[in-house]
Design an enzyme around this catalytic site. Structure first.
Site, PDB file in Angstrom:
ATOM      1  N   GLU A 201      47.174  22.472 -24.267  1.00  0.00           N
ATOM      2  CA  GLU A 201      48.354  23.024 -24.942  1.00  0.00           C
ATOM      3  C   GLU A 201      48.826  21.999 -25.978  1.00  0.00           C
ATOM      4  OE1 GLU A 201      52.039  23.303 -22.666  1.00  0.00           O
ATOM      5  OE2 GLU A 201      52.403  25.275 -23.541  1.00  0.00           O
TER       6      GLU A 201
ATOM      7  N   LYS B 268      70.169  21.530 -15.016  1.00  0.00           N
ATOM      8  CA  LYS B 268      69.782  20.256 -15.631  1.00  0.00           C
ATOM      9  C   LYS B 268      69.028  20.613 -16.905  1.00  0.00           C
ATOM     10  CE  LYS B 268      66.989  17.333 -16.220  1.00  0.00           C
ATOM     11  NZ  LYS B 268      66.509  17.021 -17.580  1.00  0.00           N
TER      12      LYS B 268
ATOM     13  N   GLU C 296      57.761  28.591 -14.407  1.00  0.00           N
ATOM     14  CA  GLU C 296      57.310  29.146 -15.689  1.00  0.00           C
ATOM     15  C   GLU C 296      56.736  27.980 -16.474  1.00  0.00           C
ATOM     16  OE1 GLU C 296      57.494  32.305 -16.365  1.00  0.00           O
ATOM     17  OE2 GLU C 296      59.077  33.122 -15.106  1.00  0.00           O
TER      18      GLU C 296
ATOM     19  N   CYS D 215      55.749  28.419 -25.457  1.00  0.00           N
ATOM     20  CA  CYS D 215      54.755  28.526 -24.378  1.00  0.00           C
ATOM     21  C   CYS D 215      53.796  29.677 -24.649  1.00  0.00           C
ATOM     22  CB  CYS D 215      55.462  28.725 -23.045  1.00  0.00           C
ATOM     23  SG  CYS D 215      56.670  30.071 -23.075  1.00  0.00           S
TER      24      CYS D 215
HETATM   25  P1  NAD Z   1      58.827  19.065 -19.186  1.00  0.00           P
HETATM   26  O1  NAD Z   1      58.086  19.532 -17.971  1.00  0.00           O
HETATM   27  O2  NAD Z   1      58.503  17.732 -19.727  1.00  0.00           O
HETATM   28  O3  NAD Z   1      60.400  19.053 -18.899  1.00  0.00           O
HETATM   29  C1  NAD Z   1      61.082  20.221 -18.505  1.00  0.00           C
HETATM   30  C2  NAD Z   1      62.323  19.817 -17.723  1.00  0.00           C
HETATM   31  O4  NAD Z   1      61.917  19.222 -16.503  1.00  0.00           O
HETATM   32  C3  NAD Z   1      63.217  18.811 -18.433  1.00  0.00           C
HETATM   33  O5  NAD Z   1      64.557  19.174 -18.175  1.00  0.00           O
HETATM   34  C4  NAD Z   1      62.864  17.512 -17.746  1.00  0.00           C
HETATM   35  O6  NAD Z   1      63.891  16.560 -17.758  1.00  0.00           O
HETATM   36  C5  NAD Z   1      62.606  17.984 -16.326  1.00  0.00           C
HETATM   37  N1  NAD Z   1      61.733  17.120 -15.530  1.00  0.00           N
HETATM   38  C6  NAD Z   1      60.681  16.387 -15.931  1.00  0.00           C
HETATM   39  N2  NAD Z   1      60.124  15.738 -14.880  1.00  0.00           N
HETATM   40  C7  NAD Z   1      60.849  16.084 -13.783  1.00  0.00           C
HETATM   41  C8  NAD Z   1      60.769  15.751 -12.399  1.00  0.00           C
HETATM   42  N3  NAD Z   1      59.840  14.919 -11.921  1.00  0.00           N
HETATM   43  N4  NAD Z   1      61.674  16.301 -11.561  1.00  0.00           N
HETATM   44  C9  NAD Z   1      62.625  17.147 -12.012  1.00  0.00           C
HETATM   45  N5  NAD Z   1      62.755  17.489 -13.315  1.00  0.00           N
HETATM   46  C10 NAD Z   1      61.873  16.982 -14.196  1.00  0.00           C
HETATM   47  O7  NAD Z   1      58.631  20.209 -20.266  1.00  0.00           O
HETATM   48  P2  NAD Z   1      59.156  20.231 -21.777  1.00  0.00           P
HETATM   49  O8  NAD Z   1      58.323  19.280 -22.563  1.00  0.00           O
HETATM   50  O9  NAD Z   1      60.631  20.113 -21.793  1.00  0.00           O
HETATM   51  O10 NAD Z   1      58.841  21.725 -22.210  1.00  0.00           O
HETATM   52  C11 NAD Z   1      57.646  22.128 -22.781  1.00  0.00           C
HETATM   53  C12 NAD Z   1      56.754  22.802 -21.764  1.00  0.00           C
HETATM   54  O11 NAD Z   1      57.441  23.931 -21.208  1.00  0.00           O
HETATM   55  C13 NAD Z   1      55.480  23.350 -22.350  1.00  0.00           C
HETATM   56  O12 NAD Z   1      54.407  23.122 -21.478  1.00  0.00           O
HETATM   57  C14 NAD Z   1      55.763  24.857 -22.439  1.00  0.00           C
HETATM   58  O13 NAD Z   1      54.620  25.683 -22.455  1.00  0.00           O
HETATM   59  C15 NAD Z   1      56.584  25.067 -21.223  1.00  0.00           C
HETATM   60  N6  NAD Z   1      57.367  26.294 -21.338  1.00  0.00           N
HETATM   61  C16 NAD Z   1      57.042  27.358 -20.551  1.00  0.00           C
HETATM   62  C17 NAD Z   1      57.744  28.554 -20.673  1.00  0.00           C
HETATM   63  C18 NAD Z   1      57.423  29.750 -19.804  1.00  0.00           C
HETATM   64  O14 NAD Z   1      58.232  30.668 -19.772  1.00  0.00           O
HETATM   65  N7  NAD Z   1      56.294  29.771 -19.117  1.00  0.00           N
HETATM   66  C19 NAD Z   1      58.786  28.648 -21.602  1.00  0.00           C
HETATM   67  C20 NAD Z   1      59.085  27.534 -22.394  1.00  0.00           C
HETATM   68  C21 NAD Z   1      58.375  26.363 -22.244  1.00  0.00           C
END
Ligand code: NAD
Length: 476
Positions: free
Chosen positions: A379, A175, A251, A285
């Site tokens: 963040e 997804k 992650e 991140c």
């Molecule tokens: P997000 O958590 O808003 O969304 C990530 C994914 O989760 C999307 O595909 C979204 O549709 C899905 N999602 C959201 N709510 C959900 C739920 N209740 N159930 C199932 N799926 C759900 O994150 P984002 O805004 O897309 O990404 C940015 C974040 O990701 C930042 O916090 C960043 O630090 C983190 N990030 C971490 C790493 C790492 O390796 N640690 C790498 C890249 C990004």
């Protein structure tokens, strides 16, 4: 407008009811693609297809060498389609093409090559026992893996999950993030072209809550969940996984600390510190968003760092010369703008940068922000860095560790003993010394605290995507 469908059971399909959403290009601020909007029905079909492919199809049974051959073929196709894939991510989220096509696409291909080879070449344990028995370990595939990805490195992070899952013989339902759907559909088309059997790699588009994301993580037919995204989302997904006792790899967010000691090579420190916070407009991140500089070099470092930040080329992310694009979406731009506009309320000063046109935020350097200020603790996920002077090693270690996150840290010093000493004291999944974001795919990658649970990479991914089984044999 281009159309991007789900890919389920070997075919690109629309949603059952024909629902769609659009992806907006953050540079033009116009929709550029129409995307199938999935929900529980599409997730049901995709999980069923992945289950069939695992239970009845050739994929888990074909052996690592043959799977590896197909994954290498997919990597070749990724390289051959670098322009399309790079442009898809750039149009979806505004990343400069030099970073999407130049960095993320080759890395996506490397993810497949690395995990294909790793699965083929890695050895398992044999344990001779005094009792006249010996034990050995098998690493068997687990079944259907759900992968949920964020928008900041779409193709690169999706393949970081898909590649080890597939290499170890599992099938996958991906997804992608709703802001960045395009490259995932292109990837799944290429996987079919490479010869991956139907149902092995499925893609369902949609949102998170009350949509495809939630339906996937709550589905009882899933055997693993690998998630990258925000820490708050990670908590929700962890709870969904707990309902079915499904192992989950998280992650999550970060608030990377970056310390420049007075004995650092300042040219090197400025160069990496700029990349650490302004690559991908700070939507990383691992971003070095808290910068600490030892007082004897503070003024000189600031002068050079600010000059380099101001020299960055902002503009159309489709141009090779652009170094900093717009933020990924209007929602995200508003969030980052909120931080820029409240710097003085929190006691800090905007030293340089600030808001740009459209959804651009210029490389923004903040000074004087107290350690308790929101800008030092939360963040921001944009091209915004706080810079704080420090005096002693103990003081900076305490400042760097003063966070609920713990994904990564950087330090710049020419003192070898200090480099080892400080690295050992930092509470972080990765410490980079005199560099940033250099990766070896064998190394553990992940975070402590609110930055995540578990590690991915090399054997760490194998542990997650397989069921290690001990076989104990009597030999006498
Ligand atoms: P997000 O958590 O808003 O969304 C990530 C994914 O989760 C999307 O595909 C979204 O549709 C899905 N999602 C959201 N709510 C959900 C739920 N209740 N159930 C199932 N799926 C759900 O994150 P984002 O805004 O897309 O990404 C940015 C974040 O990701 C930042 O916090 C960043 O630090 C983190 N990030 C971490 C790493 C790492 O390796 N640690 C790498 C890249 C990004």
């Amino acid at each position: 407008m281009e159309f991007f469908g789900h890919v389920i059971d070997g075919a690109e399909v629309k949603s059952a009811g024909g629902e769609t959403f659009t992806s907006v290009d953050p540079y033009t601020r116009e929709p550029w693609a129409e995307v199938a909007l999935g929900g529980p029905a599409e997730v049901e079909r995709a999980v069923a297809a992945a289950r069939r492919a695992f239970d009845e199809g050739p994929w888990p049974r074909m052996g690592r060498a043959e799977r590896g051959r197909l994954l290498h073929r997919l990597a070749d196709l990724i390289v051959a389609n670098a322009d399309r894939l790079g442009l898809a991510d750039t149009r979806d989220m505004g990343k400069p093409i030099s970073q999407s096509r130049g960095n993320d696409v080759p890395r996506a291909a490397d993810n497949f090559r690395f995990f294909a080879d790793h699965a083929r070449l890695t050895t398992a344990e044999t344990l001779p026992m005094d009792s006249g028995h010996h034990a050995y370990t098998r690493y068997d595939p687990v079944g259907v893996a759900a992968a949920i990805a964020p928008w900041n490195f779409p193709l690169m992070l999706e393949t970081w999950k898909i590649a080890p899952a597939l290499a170890w013989g599992n099938t996958v339902v991906l997804k992608p993030a709703e802001d960045t759907p395009a490259s995932a559909t292109i990837l799944a088309r290429l996987a079919l072209e490479a010869g991956l059997p139907p149902g092995v790699l499925n893609v369902v588009h949609g949102y998170g809550p009350d949509s495809a994301g939630q339906a996937l993580t709550e589905h009882p037919g899933i055997d693993r969940i690998t998630f990258t995204g925000e820490s708050t989302t990670g908590r929700v997904i962890s709870a969904a996984a707990a309902a079915h006792l499904v192992p989950v790899s998280l992650e999550l967010g970060g608030k990377g600390a970056n310390a420049v000691f007075a004995d650092a090579d300042l040219d090197n420190a400025v160069n990496w510190s700029i990349r650490a916070i302004f690559t991908n407009a700070g939507q990383v991140c691992l971003a070095g968003s808290r910068l600490y500089v030892q007082r004897p070099v503070f003024e000189e470092f600031m002068a050079r760092f600010t000059a380099a930040a101001e020299a960055m080329r902002l503009g159309d992310p489709k141009l090779d010369t652009t170094e900093l694009g717009p933020l990924a979406s209007e929602t995200h731009y508003r969030k980052v703008r909120g931080y820029v506009e409240t710097v003085s309320d929190e006691g800090g000063t905007v030293h340089s940068g600030g808001l740009g046109d459209g959804w651009f935020v210029r490389p923004t350097v903040i000074t004087g922000m107290p350690a308790t200020g929101r800008h030092q603790r939360e963040e921001i996920f944009g091209p915004v860095v706080t810079v704080t002077p420090f005096d002693t090693e103990d003081e900076v270690v305490a400042l760097m560790n003063d966070t609920r996150y713990g994904l990564n840290a950087m330090l710049f010093t020419e003192n070898l003993s200090r480099a080892h000493r400080v690295s050992a004291r930092l509470r972080a999944g990765t410490v980079w010394v005199n560099c940033f974001f250099i990766r070896d795919l064998r190394a553990p990658f992940g975070g402590v605290g609110d930055s995540g649970v578990g590690r991915e990479g090399g054997t760490f991914s194998r542990e997650f995507f397989t069921e290690p089984k001990a076989v104990v044999m009597q030999i006498t």
